[in-house]
Design a protein around this motif. Sequence first.
Motif, PDB file in Angstrom:
ATOM      1  N   ASP A   6      25.599  27.152  16.100  1.00  0.00           N
ATOM      2  CA  ASP A   6      25.508  25.725  16.380  1.00  0.00           C
ATOM      3  C   ASP A   6      24.590  25.507  17.575  1.00  0.00           C
ATOM      4  O   ASP A   6      25.016  25.582  18.733  1.00  0.00           O
ATOM      5  CB  ASP A   6      26.895  25.152  16.631  1.00  0.00           C
ATOM      6  N   ASP A   7      23.328  25.242  17.274  1.00  0.00           N
ATOM      7  CA  ASP A   7      22.340  25.032  18.333  1.00  0.00           C
ATOM      8  C   ASP A   7      22.581  23.717  19.069  1.00  0.00           C
ATOM      9  O   ASP A   7      22.161  23.570  20.205  1.00  0.00           O
ATOM     10  CB  ASP A   7      20.929  25.051  17.749  1.00  0.00           C
ATOM     11  N   GLU A   8      23.237  22.764  18.409  1.00  0.00           N
ATOM     12  CA  GLU A   8      23.494  21.480  19.053  1.00  0.00           C
ATOM     13  C   GLU A   8      24.425  21.655  20.254  1.00  0.00           C
ATOM     14  O   GLU A   8      24.205  21.052  21.303  1.00  0.00           O
ATOM     15  CB  GLU A   8      24.106  20.500  18.038  1.00  0.00           C
ATOM     16  N   ASP A   9      25.450  22.483  20.131  1.00  0.00           N
ATOM     17  CA  ASP A   9      26.355  22.724  21.255  1.00  0.00           C
ATOM     18  C   ASP A   9      25.625  23.384  22.419  1.00  0.00           C
ATOM     19  O   ASP A   9      25.830  23.021  23.582  1.00  0.00           O
ATOM     20  CB  ASP A   9      27.537  23.593  20.820  1.00  0.00           C
ATOM     21  N   ARG A  19      22.437  23.147  23.072  1.00  0.00           N
ATOM     22  CA  ARG A  19      21.530  22.144  23.638  1.00  0.00           C
ATOM     23  C   ARG A  19      22.288  21.187  24.545  1.00  0.00           C
ATOM     24  O   ARG A  19      21.839  20.875  25.656  1.00  0.00           O
ATOM     25  CB  ARG A  19      20.848  21.364  22.511  1.00  0.00           C
ATOM     26  N   LEU A  20      23.456  20.732  24.100  1.00  0.00           N
ATOM     27  CA  LEU A  20      24.260  19.819  24.919  1.00  0.00           C
ATOM     28  C   LEU A  20      24.722  20.483  26.209  1.00  0.00           C
ATOM     29  O   LEU A  20      24.683  19.863  27.276  1.00  0.00           O
ATOM     30  CB  LEU A  20      25.474  19.323  24.126  1.00  0.00           C
ATOM     31  N   ARG A  57      30.610  19.508  19.963  1.00  0.00           N
ATOM     32  CA  ARG A  57      30.164  18.316  20.699  1.00  0.00           C
ATOM     33  C   ARG A  57      31.173  17.834  21.743  1.00  0.00           C
ATOM     34  O   ARG A  57      31.044  16.737  22.265  1.00  0.00           O
ATOM     35  CB  ARG A  57      29.826  17.183  19.728  1.00  0.00           C
ATOM     36  N   GLY A  65      24.740  12.424  22.341  1.00  0.00           N
ATOM     37  CA  GLY A  65      25.251  13.408  21.396  1.00  0.00           C
ATOM     38  C   GLY A  65      26.618  13.959  21.755  1.00  0.00           C
ATOM     39  O   GLY A  65      27.244  14.644  20.949  1.00  0.00           O
TER      40      GLY A  65
END
Length: 99
Positions: free
Chosen positions: A23-26, A28-29, A55, A81
Amino acid sequence: MLIPWPYPDEGGYRPEPPGPPPDDEDARLAALVAQRLSSDWTTRRQQIVVTVQNRVVILAGVVAGPEARRVAGEIAWDVGGVGDVCNALRLAGARRPRR
């Protein structure tokens, strides 16, 4: 006895499907929240660990006072996000209750 072994070109060979992508979004956040915490004068020199899972930003560590704790939570909420914030920051010098 001879056991047939399928060639990769044949239809009987099916490699294992790849696992879910990380999970690249986590990540990044977490990087964005940590960057903003380190650039704010209230939270810059505090011992804050940022973790993100699905998230949800989890703030852990020790801060100098209630103002730094409050500002850290607000900074985390301001990152686009972020779905939720768990502010588990403790105040320096605050004692835990005895059991």
